[in-house]
Scaffold this motif. Structure first.
Motif, PDB file in Angstrom:
ATOM      1  N   ALA A 154      44.967  58.067   3.013  1.00  0.00           N
ATOM      2  CA  ALA A 154      44.059  59.087   3.541  1.00  0.00           C
ATOM      3  C   ALA A 154      44.569  59.695   4.840  1.00  0.00           C
ATOM      4  O   ALA A 154      43.922  60.586   5.394  1.00  0.00           O
ATOM      5  CB  ALA A 154      42.675  58.492   3.748  1.00  0.00           C
ATOM      6  N   GLY A 155      45.702  59.206   5.319  1.00  0.00           N
ATOM      7  CA  GLY A 155      46.330  59.814   6.487  1.00  0.00           C
ATOM      8  C   GLY A 155      46.151  59.075   7.793  1.00  0.00           C
ATOM      9  O   GLY A 155      46.508  59.605   8.851  1.00  0.00           O
ATOM     10  N   PHE A 156      45.660  57.834   7.748  1.00  0.00           N
ATOM     11  CA  PHE A 156      45.428  57.094   8.989  1.00  0.00           C
ATOM     12  C   PHE A 156      46.572  56.128   9.283  1.00  0.00           C
ATOM     13  O   PHE A 156      47.164  55.548   8.373  1.00  0.00           O
ATOM     14  CB  PHE A 156      44.106  56.330   8.907  1.00  0.00           C
ATOM     15  N   ASP A 157      46.846  55.960  10.554  1.00  0.00           N
ATOM     16  CA  ASP A 157      47.839  54.999  11.037  1.00  0.00           C
ATOM     17  C   ASP A 157      47.062  53.772  11.492  1.00  0.00           C
ATOM     18  O   ASP A 157      46.504  53.756  12.592  1.00  0.00           O
ATOM     19  CB  ASP A 157      48.637  55.617  12.190  1.00  0.00           C
ATOM     20  N   ILE A 158      46.994  52.757  10.657  1.00  0.00           N
ATOM     21  CA  ILE A 158      46.122  51.614  10.925  1.00  0.00           C
ATOM     22  C   ILE A 158      46.662  50.800  12.101  1.00  0.00           C
ATOM     23  O   ILE A 158      47.797  50.317  12.077  1.00  0.00           O
ATOM     24  CB  ILE A 158      46.002  50.716   9.684  1.00  0.00           C
ATOM     25  N   ALA A 159      45.831  50.628  13.130  1.00  0.00           N
ATOM     26  CA  ALA A 159      46.242  49.840  14.291  1.00  0.00           C
ATOM     27  C   ALA A 159      46.329  48.358  13.929  1.00  0.00           C
ATOM     28  O   ALA A 159      47.264  47.658  14.350  1.00  0.00           O
ATOM     29  CB  ALA A 159      45.253  50.047  15.441  1.00  0.00           C
ATOM     30  N   ALA A 160      45.358  47.875  13.174  1.00  0.00           N
ATOM     31  CA  ALA A 160      45.332  46.485  12.721  1.00  0.00           C
ATOM     32  C   ALA A 160      44.179  46.330  11.743  1.00  0.00           C
ATOM     33  O   ALA A 160      43.263  47.163  11.703  1.00  0.00           O
ATOM     34  CB  ALA A 160      45.146  45.519  13.898  1.00  0.00           C
ATOM     35  N   THR A 161      44.238  45.267  10.943  1.00  0.00           N
ATOM     36  CA  THR A 161      43.114  44.921  10.079  1.00  0.00           C
ATOM     37  C   THR A 161      42.615  43.535  10.471  1.00  0.00           C
ATOM     38  O   THR A 161      43.354  42.726  11.050  1.00  0.00           O
ATOM     39  CB  THR A 161      43.499  44.922   8.590  1.00  0.00           C
ATOM     40  N   PHE A 162      41.366  43.285  10.165  1.00  0.00           N
ATOM     41  CA  PHE A 162      40.755  42.004  10.525  1.00  0.00           C
ATOM     42  C   PHE A 162      39.697  41.657   9.489  1.00  0.00           C
ATOM     43  O   PHE A 162      38.900  42.523   9.107  1.00  0.00           O
ATOM     44  CB  PHE A 162      40.111  42.100  11.914  1.00  0.00           C
ATOM     45  N   ARG A 163      39.727  40.421   9.018  1.00  0.00           N
ATOM     46  CA  ARG A 163      38.678  39.939   8.112  1.00  0.00           C
ATOM     47  C   ARG A 163      37.684  39.116   8.936  1.00  0.00           C
ATOM     48  O   ARG A 163      38.069  38.158   9.606  1.00  0.00           O
ATOM     49  CB  ARG A 163      39.259  39.092   6.986  1.00  0.00           C
ATOM     50  N   HIS A 164      36.435  39.527   8.883  1.00  0.00           N
ATOM     51  CA  HIS A 164      35.393  38.818   9.629  1.00  0.00           C
ATOM     52  C   HIS A 164      35.393  37.335   9.271  1.00  0.00           C
ATOM     53  O   HIS A 164      35.508  36.954   8.105  1.00  0.00           O
ATOM     54  CB  HIS A 164      34.032  39.431   9.307  1.00  0.00           C
ATOM     55  N   VAL A 165      35.270  36.500  10.289  1.00  0.00           N
ATOM     56  CA  VAL A 165      35.228  35.047  10.100  1.00  0.00           C
ATOM     57  C   VAL A 165      33.780  34.584  10.265  1.00  0.00           C
ATOM     58  O   VAL A 165      33.221  34.681  11.363  1.00  0.00           O
ATOM     59  CB  VAL A 165      36.123  34.325  11.126  1.00  0.00           C
ATOM     60  N   PRO A 166      33.150  34.101   9.205  1.00  0.00           N
ATOM     61  CA  PRO A 166      31.754  33.677   9.321  1.00  0.00           C
ATOM     62  C   PRO A 166      31.626  32.359  10.075  1.00  0.00           C
ATOM     63  O   PRO A 166      32.621  31.782  10.519  1.00  0.00           O
ATOM     64  CB  PRO A 166      31.306  33.550   7.864  1.00  0.00           C
ATOM     65  N   GLU A 167      30.406  31.887  10.201  1.00  0.00           N
ATOM     66  CA  GLU A 167      30.145  30.659  10.940  1.00  0.00           C
ATOM     67  C   GLU A 167      30.962  29.482  10.400  1.00  0.00           C
ATOM     68  O   GLU A 167      31.404  29.474   9.257  1.00  0.00           O
ATOM     69  CB  GLU A 167      28.666  30.316  10.853  1.00  0.00           C
ATOM     70  N   ASP A 168      31.119  28.455  11.258  1.00  0.00           N
ATOM     71  CA  ASP A 168      31.933  27.285  10.915  1.00  0.00           C
ATOM     72  C   ASP A 168      31.468  26.603   9.637  1.00  0.00           C
ATOM     73  O   ASP A 168      32.267  25.993   8.927  1.00  0.00           O
ATOM     74  CB  ASP A 168      31.913  26.272  12.060  1.00  0.00           C
ATOM     75  N   TRP A 170      30.907  27.798   6.942  1.00  0.00           N
ATOM     76  CA  TRP A 170      31.539  28.391   5.779  1.00  0.00           C
ATOM     77  C   TRP A 170      33.037  28.080   5.726  1.00  0.00           C
ATOM     78  O   TRP A 170      33.724  28.532   4.812  1.00  0.00           O
ATOM     79  CB  TRP A 170      31.336  29.907   5.789  1.00  0.00           C
ATOM     80  N   ALA A 171      33.520  27.321   6.685  1.00  0.00           N
ATOM     81  CA  ALA A 171      34.950  26.987   6.716  1.00  0.00           C
ATOM     82  C   ALA A 171      35.341  26.238   5.442  1.00  0.00           C
ATOM     83  O   ALA A 171      34.625  25.356   4.965  1.00  0.00           O
ATOM     84  CB  ALA A 171      35.259  26.134   7.942  1.00  0.00           C
ATOM     85  N   GLY A 172      36.475  26.619   4.895  1.00  0.00           N
ATOM     86  CA  GLY A 172      36.955  25.981   3.674  1.00  0.00           C
ATOM     87  C   GLY A 172      36.486  26.639   2.402  1.00  0.00           C
ATOM     88  O   GLY A 172      36.983  26.305   1.317  1.00  0.00           O
ATOM     89  N   VAL A 173      35.537  27.586   2.511  1.00  0.00           N
ATOM     90  CA  VAL A 173      35.084  28.328   1.332  1.00  0.00           C
ATOM     91  C   VAL A 173      35.973  29.554   1.169  1.00  0.00           C
ATOM     92  O   VAL A 173      36.126  30.348   2.115  1.00  0.00           O
ATOM     93  CB  VAL A 173      33.611  28.759   1.470  1.00  0.00           C
ATOM     94  N   ALA A 174      36.587  29.718   0.019  1.00  0.00           N
ATOM     95  CA  ALA A 174      37.470  30.857  -0.219  1.00  0.00           C
ATOM     96  C   ALA A 174      36.664  32.154  -0.132  1.00  0.00           C
ATOM     97  O   ALA A 174      35.481  32.185  -0.501  1.00  0.00           O
ATOM     98  CB  ALA A 174      38.120  30.743  -1.599  1.00  0.00           C
ATOM     99  N   PRO A 175      37.284  33.240   0.370  1.00  0.00           N
ATOM    100  CA  PRO A 175      36.552  34.506   0.511  1.00  0.00           C
ATOM    101  C   PRO A 175      35.799  34.918  -0.753  1.00  0.00           C
ATOM    102  O   PRO A 175      34.634  35.326  -0.685  1.00  0.00           O
ATOM    103  CB  PRO A 175      37.658  35.496   0.864  1.00  0.00           C
ATOM    104  N   GLN A 176      36.462  34.797  -1.910  1.00  0.00           N
ATOM    105  CA  GLN A 176      35.841  35.253  -3.154  1.00  0.00           C
ATOM    106  C   GLN A 176      34.670  34.371  -3.599  1.00  0.00           C
ATOM    107  O   GLN A 176      33.919  34.741  -4.506  1.00  0.00           O
ATOM    108  CB  GLN A 176      36.877  35.322  -4.272  1.00  0.00           C
ATOM    109  N   ASP A 177      34.489  33.206  -2.940  1.00  0.00           N
ATOM    110  CA  ASP A 177      33.387  32.308  -3.299  1.00  0.00           C
ATOM    111  C   ASP A 177      32.200  32.423  -2.356  1.00  0.00           C
ATOM    112  O   ASP A 177      31.159  31.789  -2.580  1.00  0.00           O
ATOM    113  CB  ASP A 177      33.880  30.848  -3.304  1.00  0.00           C
TER     114      ASP A 177
END
Length: 261
Positions: A154-168, A170-177
């Motif tokens: 779309a024409g953007f120069d992405i500075a960075a990407t970030f995936r939100h990290v939920p509360e602790d 949820w640690a160990g749960v795969a994103p898709q789960d």
């Protein structure tokens, strides 16, 4: 007479994920008087339309076709494919192909748009060229890569990407789960706010929070105040685009400079 939320100025039809609670809540919070919001819930996997063998047209998922028939009967002013993942995973040209196919069902009196295109237009309207793109916790690595490629096309120069990290917890749960564990209805916007403030690169000229299922419009003003840069979110962008298409460009306070004018 008391306000009954009648859409005398415009009625908006949203195609949204069947199990999500965020889109309607955020639209209702932001929408100006005289507009009404109506949802068609979709259970199909992303993308919600698949390419035909000619590579030029798409076939809508049955849920989407049903919703389109309903929106046609309701004479909505604008219908939006409110699913960031579908735009991202559909491939080059998918947004335009979906708009064309939905327009066949909805007729010329209803404008049609998609969330991916709405986000890109909103970023440009805010003068953002190098966004920091924040993705939902439930996006896997492949979807995040596809999302970066989508906005680069779309024409953007992405500075960075970030995936939100939920509360602790949820640690160990795969994103898709995370959806199956109901993380999507237990979101903490204060945690998301703090992570964006901490992670946003200095050379980013704005922020995009992708994903219509991400609870985030309540922190737009706080982020803009802390970062001194515009913040665009998926639902905010689509509401802005729908207001623009319906001729209802009314300044709305409390939800970022995109809507405040």
């Amino acid at each position: 007479m008391s306000n009954d939320n009648w859409g005398q100025a415009a009625r908006f039809g949203l195609f949204i994920v069947g199990a999500e609670v965020v889109p309607e809540a955020e639209w209702w919070a932001m929408s100006p008087t005289g507009t009404s919001v109506h949802a068609a819930r979709i259970s199909a996997p992303a993308p919600w339309a698949t390419w035909d063998s000619n590579g030029q047209t798409v076939t809508l998922a049955p849920d989407v076709e049903r919703g389109a028939r309903q929106f046609a009967a309701m004479k909505v002013s604008v219908a939006v494919m409110g699913h960031s993942s579908s735009s991202i995973l559909g491939g080059a040209g998918w947004d335009d192909a979906v708009v064309a196919r939905l327009s066949e069902h909805l007729g010329t009196s209803t404008s049609v748009t998609t969330n991916g295109d709405d986000c890109a237009r909103a970023l440009r309207a805010c003068g953002v060229r190098r966004p920091f793109v924040v993705f939902p916790a439930w996006f896997n690595d492949a979807t995040i890569r596809a999302g970066q490629e989508y906005f680069e096309r779309a024409g953007f120069d992405i500075a960075a990407t970030f995936r939100h990290v939920p509360e602790d917890r949820w640690a160990g749960v795969a994103p898709q789960d995370l959806y199956a564990r109901f993380m999507h209805i237990e979101q903490r916007i204060d945690l998301l706010r703090d992570q964006i403030l901490a992670e946003c690169p200095a050379d980013a000229d704005g922020v995009l929070i992708a994903g219509t299922g991400v609870r985030c419009v309540g922190i737009i003003d706080a982020l803009e105040a802390g970062l001194r840069r515009p913040v665009v979110t998926a639902n905010q962008a689509s509401l802005w685009r729908c207001l623009t298409l319906s001729g209802g460009e009314v300044p709305i306070s409390g939800y970022g400079q995109l809507l405040s004018g």
